[in-house]
Write a protein that holds these residues in place. Structure first.
Motif, PDB file in Angstrom:
ATOM      1  N   ARG A  77       0.877  -1.160   0.000  1.00 43.36           N
ATOM      2  CA  ARG A  77       0.000   0.000   0.000  1.00 43.36           C
ATOM      3  C   ARG A  77       0.922   1.219   0.000  1.00 43.36           C
ATOM      4  NH1 ARG A  77      -2.820   2.371   4.600  1.00 43.36           N
ATOM      5  NH2 ARG A  77      -2.284   0.515   5.809  1.00 43.36           N
ATOM      6  N   SER A 310      -1.591  -3.924   4.221  1.00 37.44           N
ATOM      7  CA  SER A 310      -0.523  -3.058   3.708  1.00 37.44           C
ATOM      8  C   SER A 310       0.353  -3.706   2.654  1.00 37.44           C
ATOM      9  CB  SER A 310       0.359  -2.586   4.874  1.00 37.44           C
ATOM     10  OG  SER A 310      -0.382  -1.775   5.761  1.00 37.44           O
ATOM     11  N   ILE A 351      -6.641  -0.666  -1.735  1.00 41.26           N
ATOM     12  CA  ILE A 351      -5.543  -0.705  -2.685  1.00 41.26           C
ATOM     13  C   ILE A 351      -6.020  -0.922  -4.112  1.00 41.26           C
ATOM     14  CG2 ILE A 351      -3.306  -1.746  -3.186  1.00 41.26           C
ATOM     15  CD1 ILE A 351      -3.552  -0.286  -0.521  1.00 41.26           C
TER      16      ILE A 351
END
Length: 498
Positions: A77, A310, A351
């Motif tokens: 991310r 992430s 994302i």
């Protein structure tokens, strides 16, 4: 890791004690150590200080994030400067990352912790031979572990930065800190020398070893892999075959998924010869890597009780797997949330709708974001593929080379590799097998850089988040942190980064 690090504070005092007077700093570490390393407890505390730098290194964990975000399997991310690796937009200052206080995810962290670990290991190797210890076997093991860790840290540095400073003596004066770089070939000579010493002192694998401690087979595995990186294929094969034929109880797990099952980590050490032993208990050391890969907002209990969303797998990498490849099962295009509802990959936000989750480091019983999932550093499967590549580079696609790669393919549920490949095609097949086998373990970028294929491979790994990726020749190695170059007049920046 807790059992290794319980003396870390005392050990750190052995090298970090200092005092300030007005504007001048007078280091007292060399004086302090004259009164340290007198007993077995001192020796163990000093060794714990070496392991503490390994824990610091993988807590971030910069070795995985820097390498994986640069390659063609994993992408981040794009926050806190992580995308600088994916986009190759960093510079020697690493300012984009430092400004977000993410140095624990930066090559600076690799540099600092590796050299701190080397410094602590040097004190062990300098002082412990004279330490009085009733248990002479343990004394030898302490020295063997220090040699091994010093080799590992030097290897981490040279594969990341290229030519680096070789440090084999503890710093007793300020001038000892100022040294020039050595050619990479000399760095590898030092690594091989240290591993030869470590092999003499360390025991064979046993399930009674303290977890996190290297055994003789771990030494040989690192020796094989470092030799492969140094293009010493004869040595790489020799060391790899020591591991494969050890007869010490080491070997491949029958089920690939069990290698990463947090509930089976004890039995999995037969394959995970050496790992960062993450602990979720109070006082243990863990790594944020376990929280990066799960969906955002801790919505998937199978991944852990705290995850950030992430890091994701490129869809193109996921699709490169044969559907029957068992290794693909450690990636998800759906997940089950806390309400028991299956959520499709198109809902993975913020994302991309094409995000793929990775489950290698999942821990359903995590305590918040403190996970107990280990990070493998040296695996037997890796050794088999080192042997296959080293044999092929020397002798072509021989029967022996096929035997080694097919051991990995068979476990994955794949058919044996097609026979009749020429040397180049076989080596390419091994590198692809390494990508499938070792994904997300901080390995792929170094395979691409050591084979000079990163400029051809990486631009193909794109998506709607990162639609264009253009590595340059200079990206083969990361720039030495400019702060280190500024502080050491004898240290020169990597030529391609000047």
């Amino acid at each position: 890791m807790k059992s290794i690090l319980k003396y870390s504070f005392a050990g750190l005092l052995a090298w970090s004690c200092y005092s300030c007077s007005k504007l001048e700093e007078t280091p007292y570490s060399s004086i302090y150590t004259e009164n340290f390393y007198k007993t077995s407890e001192d020796a163990e505390a000093g060794l714990a200080a070496v392991y503490s730098k390994l824990a610091d290194l993988y807590a971030g964990p910069s070795p995985l994030l820097v390498a994986d975000f640069s390659a063609d399997q994993i992408y981040p991310r794009p926050v806190v400067g992580r995308d600088t690796y994916t986009l190759f937009s960093f510079d020697p200052q690493y300012s984009a990352v430092v400004s977000f206080s993410r140095t624990n995810e930066c090559p600076i962290d690799i540099w600092n912790n590796s050299y701190s670990g080397i410094e602590n290991a040097n004190w062990i190797l300098q002082k412990v031979p004279a330490t009085v210890m009733a248990n002479t076997t343990r004394k030898q093991q302490i020295l063997g572990e220090a040699y091994f860790l010093r080799a590992f840290f030097h290897w981490m540095l040279t594969k990341t930065f290229g030519d680096v400073v070789i440090r084999t003596k503890a710093s007793q004066t300020l001038t000892d800190a100022y040294m020039p770089k050595s050619p990479q070939a000399d760095v590898y000579k030092q690594i091989f020398s240290d591993l030869d010493s470590a092999e003499l002192y360390l025991p064979d694998y046993s399930n009674t070893l303290v977890k996190g401690r290297p055994c003789k087979q771990a030494v040989q595995a690192l020796h094989a892999k470092a030799a492969l990186y140094a293009a010493n294929y004869q040595l790489a094969l020799q060391q790899a075959e020591k591991v494969i034929t050890a007869g010490s109880g080491t070997g491949l797990m029958d089920n690939y998924a069990d290698v990463f099952d947090v509930a089976k980590e004890d039995v999995a050490r037969k394959e995970n010869l050496w790992a960062f032993e993450s602990e979720s208990v109070a006082g243990g050391r863990t790594s944020q890597i376990m929280s990066l890969y799960g969906p955002a907002n801790s919505t998937a209990p199978a991944y852990g009780n705290s995850s950030y969303g992430s890091a994701f797998v490129f869809m193109s990498f996921y699709m490169s797997f044969d559907p029957k490849d068992k290794r693909r099962a450690l990636m998800d295009t759906t997940y089950t949330n806390k309400q028991g509802v299956k959520v499709p990959q198109a809902s993975i936000t913020p994302i991309t709708t094409k995000g793929v989750l990775m489950r290698k480091y999942a821990d359903p019983n995590s305590i918040g974001n403190a996970h107990a999932s280990n990070i493998p550093l040296l695996r037997v499967a890796d050794v088999y593929l080192v042997a296959a590549e080293a044999e092929a580079r020397q002798n072509g696609a021989t029967g022996k080379a096929y035997t080694y790669i097919n051991a990995i393919r068979t476990r994955a549920g794949l058919d044996p590799l097609a026979t009749g490949l020429d040397k180049d095609a076989f080596i390419a097949a091994v590198l692809q097998e390494r990508s499938w086998e070792l994904f997300g373990e901080g390995d792929r970028w170094y395979d691409l850089s050591r084979t000079d294929t990163y400029m051809q491979v990486v631009p193909k790994a794109v998506n709607d988040v990162f639609p264009a990726r253009v590595p340059q020749k200079r990206n083969k190695y990361f720039p030495i942190p400019q702060s280190e170059v500024n502080a050491n007049n004898l240290l020169q920046q990597n030529p391609d980064w000047k």
